[in-house]
Design a protein around this motif. Structure first.
Motif, PDB file in Angstrom:
ATOM      1  N   LYS A   1     -32.349  14.019  10.517  1.00  0.00           N
ATOM      2  CA  LYS A   1     -32.412  15.069   9.513  1.00  0.00           C
ATOM      3  C   LYS A   1     -33.889  15.343   9.201  1.00  0.00           C
ATOM      4  CE  LYS A   1     -30.875  16.573   4.954  1.00  0.00           C
ATOM      5  NZ  LYS A   1     -32.186  16.716   4.324  1.00  0.00           N
ATOM      6  N   GLU A   2     -34.181  16.591   8.952  1.00  0.00           N
ATOM      7  CA  GLU A   2     -35.524  17.061   8.632  1.00  0.00           C
ATOM      8  C   GLU A   2     -36.522  16.853   9.769  1.00  0.00           C
ATOM      9  OE1 GLU A   2     -36.974  16.115   4.719  1.00  0.00           O
ATOM     10  OE2 GLU A   2     -34.947  15.842   3.930  1.00  0.00           O
ATOM     11  N   PRO A   3     -36.217  17.381  10.958  1.00  0.00           N
ATOM     12  CA  PRO A   3     -37.238  17.326  12.020  1.00  0.00           C
ATOM     13  C   PRO A   3     -38.471  18.161  11.702  1.00  0.00           C
ATOM     14  CG  PRO A   3     -35.322  18.598  12.724  1.00  0.00           C
ATOM     15  CD  PRO A   3     -34.947  17.933  11.439  1.00  0.00           C
ATOM     16  N   ASN A   4     -38.302  19.210  10.867  1.00  0.00           N
ATOM     17  CA  ASN A   4     -39.447  20.015  10.395  1.00  0.00           C
ATOM     18  C   ASN A   4     -40.261  20.640  11.515  1.00  0.00           C
ATOM     19  OD1 ASN A   4     -39.059  19.725   7.584  1.00  0.00           O
ATOM     20  ND2 ASN A   4     -39.982  17.692   7.618  1.00  0.00           N
ATOM     21  N   PHE A   5     -39.623  20.854  12.663  1.00  0.00           N
ATOM     22  CA  PHE A   5     -40.350  21.343  13.837  1.00  0.00           C
ATOM     23  C   PHE A   5     -41.040  22.680  13.567  1.00  0.00           C
ATOM     24  CE2 PHE A   5     -40.070  24.031  17.739  1.00  0.00           C
ATOM     25  CZ  PHE A   5     -41.103  23.430  18.439  1.00  0.00           C
ATOM     26  N   PHE A   6     -40.325  23.615  12.969  1.00  0.00           N
ATOM     27  CA  PHE A   6     -40.881  24.958  12.792  1.00  0.00           C
ATOM     28  C   PHE A   6     -41.881  25.043  11.640  1.00  0.00           C
ATOM     29  CE2 PHE A   6     -36.821  25.829  14.987  1.00  0.00           C
ATOM     30  CZ  PHE A   6     -37.316  26.515  16.084  1.00  0.00           C
ATOM     31  N   ALA A   7     -41.941  24.006  10.820  1.00  0.00           N
ATOM     32  CA  ALA A   7     -42.915  23.993   9.721  1.00  0.00           C
ATOM     33  C   ALA A   7     -44.229  23.339  10.134  1.00  0.00           C
ATOM     34  CB  ALA A   7     -42.332  23.268   8.511  1.00  0.00           C
ATOM     35  N   HIS A   8     -44.252  22.723  11.320  1.00  0.00           N
ATOM     36  CA  HIS A   8     -45.451  22.003  11.750  1.00  0.00           C
ATOM     37  C   HIS A   8     -46.559  22.957  12.162  1.00  0.00           C
ATOM     38  CE1 HIS A   8     -47.982  19.846  14.795  1.00  0.00           C
ATOM     39  NE2 HIS A   8     -47.983  18.972  13.821  1.00  0.00           N
ATOM     40  N   THR A   9     -47.751  22.672  11.690  1.00  0.00           N
ATOM     41  CA  THR A   9     -48.935  23.418  12.105  1.00  0.00           C
ATOM     42  C   THR A   9     -50.133  22.489  12.044  1.00  0.00           C
ATOM     43  OG1 THR A   9     -50.427  25.245  11.536  1.00  0.00           O
ATOM     44  CG2 THR A   9     -49.193  24.271   9.731  1.00  0.00           C
ATOM     45  N   LYS A  10     -51.049  22.649  12.964  1.00  0.00           N
ATOM     46  CA  LYS A  10     -52.206  21.763  13.000  1.00  0.00           C
ATOM     47  C   LYS A  10     -53.160  21.987  11.837  1.00  0.00           C
ATOM     48  CE  LYS A  10     -52.157  20.690  17.910  1.00  0.00           C
ATOM     49  NZ  LYS A  10     -52.910  20.674  19.193  1.00  0.00           N
ATOM     50  N   SER A  11     -52.991  23.096  11.128  1.00  0.00           N
ATOM     51  CA  SER A  11     -53.840  23.335   9.954  1.00  0.00           C
ATOM     52  C   SER A  11     -53.363  22.547   8.734  1.00  0.00           C
ATOM     53  CB  SER A  11     -53.862  24.826   9.618  1.00  0.00           C
ATOM     54  OG  SER A  11     -52.569  25.282   9.262  1.00  0.00           O
ATOM     55  N   ASP A  12     -52.152  21.998   8.812  1.00  0.00           N
ATOM     56  CA  ASP A  12     -51.634  21.198   7.704  1.00  0.00           C
ATOM     57  C   ASP A  12     -52.367  19.855   7.679  1.00  0.00           C
ATOM     58  OD1 ASP A  12     -49.903  19.284   6.205  1.00  0.00           O
ATOM     59  OD2 ASP A  12     -48.518  20.979   6.124  1.00  0.00           O
ATOM     60  N   PRO A  13     -52.867  19.421   6.518  1.00  0.00           N
ATOM     61  CA  PRO A  13     -53.585  18.141   6.462  1.00  0.00           C
ATOM     62  C   PRO A  13     -52.712  16.945   6.860  1.00  0.00           C
ATOM     63  CG  PRO A  13     -53.188  19.022   4.255  1.00  0.00           C
ATOM     64  CD  PRO A  13     -52.863  20.110   5.216  1.00  0.00           C
TER      65      PRO A  13
ATOM     66  N   ASN B   1     -48.854  13.200  10.491  1.00  0.00           N
ATOM     67  CA  ASN B   1     -47.958  12.265   9.809  1.00  0.00           C
ATOM     68  C   ASN B   1     -46.550  12.435  10.372  1.00  0.00           C
ATOM     69  OD1 ASN B   1     -46.224  10.893   8.017  1.00  0.00           O
ATOM     70  ND2 ASN B   1     -47.598  11.264   6.272  1.00  0.00           N
ATOM     71  N   ARG B   2     -46.088  11.468  11.164  1.00  0.00           N
ATOM     72  CA  ARG B   2     -44.788  11.593  11.826  1.00  0.00           C
ATOM     73  C   ARG B   2     -43.627  11.338  10.883  1.00  0.00           C
ATOM     74  NH1 ARG B   2     -47.137  14.455  13.964  1.00  0.00           N
ATOM     75  NH2 ARG B   2     -48.007  14.487  16.051  1.00  0.00           N
ATOM     76  N   ASN B   3     -43.889  10.855   9.670  1.00  0.00           N
ATOM     77  CA  ASN B   3     -42.822  10.776   8.677  1.00  0.00           C
ATOM     78  C   ASN B   3     -42.497  12.161   8.119  1.00  0.00           C
ATOM     79  OD1 ASN B   3     -42.464   7.944   8.755  1.00  0.00           O
ATOM     80  ND2 ASN B   3     -44.288   7.676   7.492  1.00  0.00           N
ATOM     81  N   ILE B   4     -43.508  13.032   8.069  1.00  0.00           N
ATOM     82  CA  ILE B   4     -43.311  14.397   7.589  1.00  0.00           C
ATOM     83  C   ILE B   4     -42.939  15.321   8.740  1.00  0.00           C
ATOM     84  CG2 ILE B   4     -44.413  16.360   6.454  1.00  0.00           C
ATOM     85  CD1 ILE B   4     -46.195  14.367   4.970  1.00  0.00           C
ATOM     86  N   PHE B   5     -43.617  15.158   9.869  1.00  0.00           N
ATOM     87  CA  PHE B   5     -43.367  15.999  11.043  1.00  0.00           C
ATOM     88  C   PHE B   5     -43.015  15.105  12.234  1.00  0.00           C
ATOM     89  CE2 PHE B   5     -46.532  18.496   8.556  1.00  0.00           C
ATOM     90  CZ  PHE B   5     -45.720  19.590   8.270  1.00  0.00           C
ATOM     91  N   PRO B   6     -41.766  14.619  12.282  1.00  0.00           N
ATOM     92  CA  PRO B   6     -41.391  13.701  13.362  1.00  0.00           C
ATOM     93  C   PRO B   6     -41.255  14.366  14.724  1.00  0.00           C
ATOM     94  CG  PRO B   6     -39.485  14.199  12.007  1.00  0.00           C
ATOM     95  CD  PRO B   6     -40.669  14.816  11.315  1.00  0.00           C
TER      96      PRO B   6
ATOM     97  N   LEU C   1     -38.020  26.485   4.065  1.00  0.00           N
ATOM     98  CA  LEU C   1     -38.007  27.583   3.097  1.00  0.00           C
ATOM     99  C   LEU C   1     -39.389  27.848   2.499  1.00  0.00           C
ATOM    100  CD1 LEU C   1     -36.360  29.723   1.634  1.00  0.00           C
ATOM    101  CD2 LEU C   1     -35.769  28.019  -0.094  1.00  0.00           C
ATOM    102  N   PRO C   2     -40.121  26.836   2.018  1.00  0.00           N
ATOM    103  CA  PRO C   2     -41.445  27.123   1.454  1.00  0.00           C
ATOM    104  C   PRO C   2     -42.545  27.312   2.493  1.00  0.00           C
ATOM    105  CG  PRO C   2     -40.956  24.785   1.247  1.00  0.00           C
ATOM    106  CD  PRO C   2     -39.718  25.433   1.798  1.00  0.00           C
ATOM    107  N   SER C   3     -42.237  27.051   3.762  1.00  0.00           N
ATOM    108  CA  SER C   3     -43.252  27.134   4.805  1.00  0.00           C
ATOM    109  C   SER C   3     -43.657  28.580   5.067  1.00  0.00           C
ATOM    110  CB  SER C   3     -42.724  26.510   6.106  1.00  0.00           C
ATOM    111  OG  SER C   3     -43.580  26.798   7.192  1.00  0.00           O
ATOM    112  N   LYS C   4     -44.955  28.827   5.145  1.00  0.00           N
ATOM    113  CA  LYS C   4     -45.452  30.183   5.419  1.00  0.00           C
ATOM    114  C   LYS C   4     -45.317  30.560   6.889  1.00  0.00           C
ATOM    115  CE  LYS C   4     -48.761  30.222   1.590  1.00  0.00           C
ATOM    116  NZ  LYS C   4     -50.178  30.310   1.187  1.00  0.00           N
ATOM    117  N   GLN C   5     -45.376  29.570   7.784  1.00  0.00           N
ATOM    118  CA  GLN C   5     -45.337  29.890   9.204  1.00  0.00           C
ATOM    119  C   GLN C   5     -43.942  29.743   9.823  1.00  0.00           C
ATOM    120  OE1 GLN C   5     -47.367  27.495   7.987  1.00  0.00           O
ATOM    121  NE2 GLN C   5     -46.345  25.584   8.567  1.00  0.00           N
ATOM    122  N   ALA C   6     -43.026  29.017   9.169  1.00  0.00           N
ATOM    123  CA  ALA C   6     -41.712  28.773   9.767  1.00  0.00           C
ATOM    124  C   ALA C   6     -40.939  30.044  10.098  1.00  0.00           C
ATOM    125  CB  ALA C   6     -40.888  27.856   8.866  1.00  0.00           C
TER     126      ALA C   6
END
Length: 281
Positions: A36-48, A52-57, A85-90
């Motif tokens: 659950k929560e792979p967060n693939f589409f929210a991942h961006t290299k500009s994110d600090p 972090n693979r706990n946030i973006f596995p 939902l809150p992601s600007k790039q997703a």
């Protein structure tokens, strides 16, 4: 057969996405990812936190597609990542990869959602301020309750019929009906065995901060995400046993927060053409 999902549960945080993941996973014609929560589409290299693979596995397309490799040809594939939902790039990234995707959003009374998010950050030691000071300081946990702007980003990329919004409060009061409506929207028959009394991802405050910290460490280990669901449920059960009911937000502070969200509530109601007056009082 495409290994990309047919639908996504995109959020919001603390608005029932974990319960919805489990409810939909009970349907024989639905395949929900074990992770659950792979967060693939929210991942961006500009994110600090991009490393972090706990946030973006999951950060590459092949890895993401493997999450759906066990789906049968007769199953709809889905995953739940409330960070979308809150992601600007997703929205843009989803549109590029899966233009005909169906998107499911769950919204909750913004004050209740923000306070639940605040409590999560408090028990995870990401914040230490009392509610009134935390509100004054602001932060992601607060702004994630401003729904109109988030939904507008998706409406810029997808047709309205591709997006279904359900209210957390309705899911709490009649989960069977809400899930039935979602299944109908997905073109699937109803589910007869839904157990809406199950609680998932309970909130609260830790009785033992040491135990909560230890269970959190265990839960965030990369290997933990791929262990059998039954084992993960037992870990979650231990975590829940360690949680005591959280104190309620004071009426004065609750009203201050409600006043802050009032304009966005009205904008969200107009955007969705629904009555959200219960969120204003």
């Amino acid at each position: 057969m495409s290994l990309l999902p047919d639908f996504l549960v995109i959020g919001a945080f603390k608005a029932g996405t974990t319960s919805l993941h489990h409810y939909l996973d009970k349907h024989p014609r639905i395949f929900m990812t074990r992770l659950k929560e792979p967060n693939f589409f929210a991942h961006t290299k500009s994110d600090p936190n991009h490393d972090n693979r706990n946030i973006f596995p999951v950060t590459d397309l092949a890895q993401y597609e493997r999450l759906f490799a066990d789906a049968r040809a007769d199953q709809l594939k889905g995953e739940a990542s409330p960070g979308y939902l809150p992601s600007k790039q997703a929205p843009r990234k989803i549109k590029e990869q899966i233009p005909d995707i169906r998107l499911l959003a769950t919204l909750r009374d913004p004050v209740d959602r923000a306070y639940s998010h605040y409590l999560m950050e408090l028990r995870n030691e990401q914040i230490s301020l009392p509610p009134n000071e935390a509100f004054d300081a602001g932060g992601y946990w607060l702004e994630a309750s401003n729904y109109a702007r988030q939904l507008n980003r998706y409406l810029e990329h997808f047709r309205p019929d591709q997006i279904k919004v359900v209210l957390y409060e309705e899911m709490r009061s009649d989960a069977d009906k809400v899930v039935h409506d979602i299944l109908d929207w997905l073109g699937l028959p109803p589910l007869d065995t839904l157990n809406a009394n199950e609680q998932h991802n309970r909130g609260g405050v830790p009785r033992s901060q040491f135990m909560h910290r230890a269970l959190n460490i265990a839960r965030t280990l990369p290997v933990t995400r791929m262990i059998p669901p039954g084992v993960r449920r037992r870990l979650a059960g231990l975590r829940d046993l360690n949680l005591a009911p959280a104190p309620e937000l004071s009426p004065e502070e609750s009203q201050r927060w409600r006043d802050y969200f009032a304009e966005d509530i009205e904008r969200t109601a107009q955007l969705l053409d629904v009555d959200l007056s219960q969120w204003l009082s």
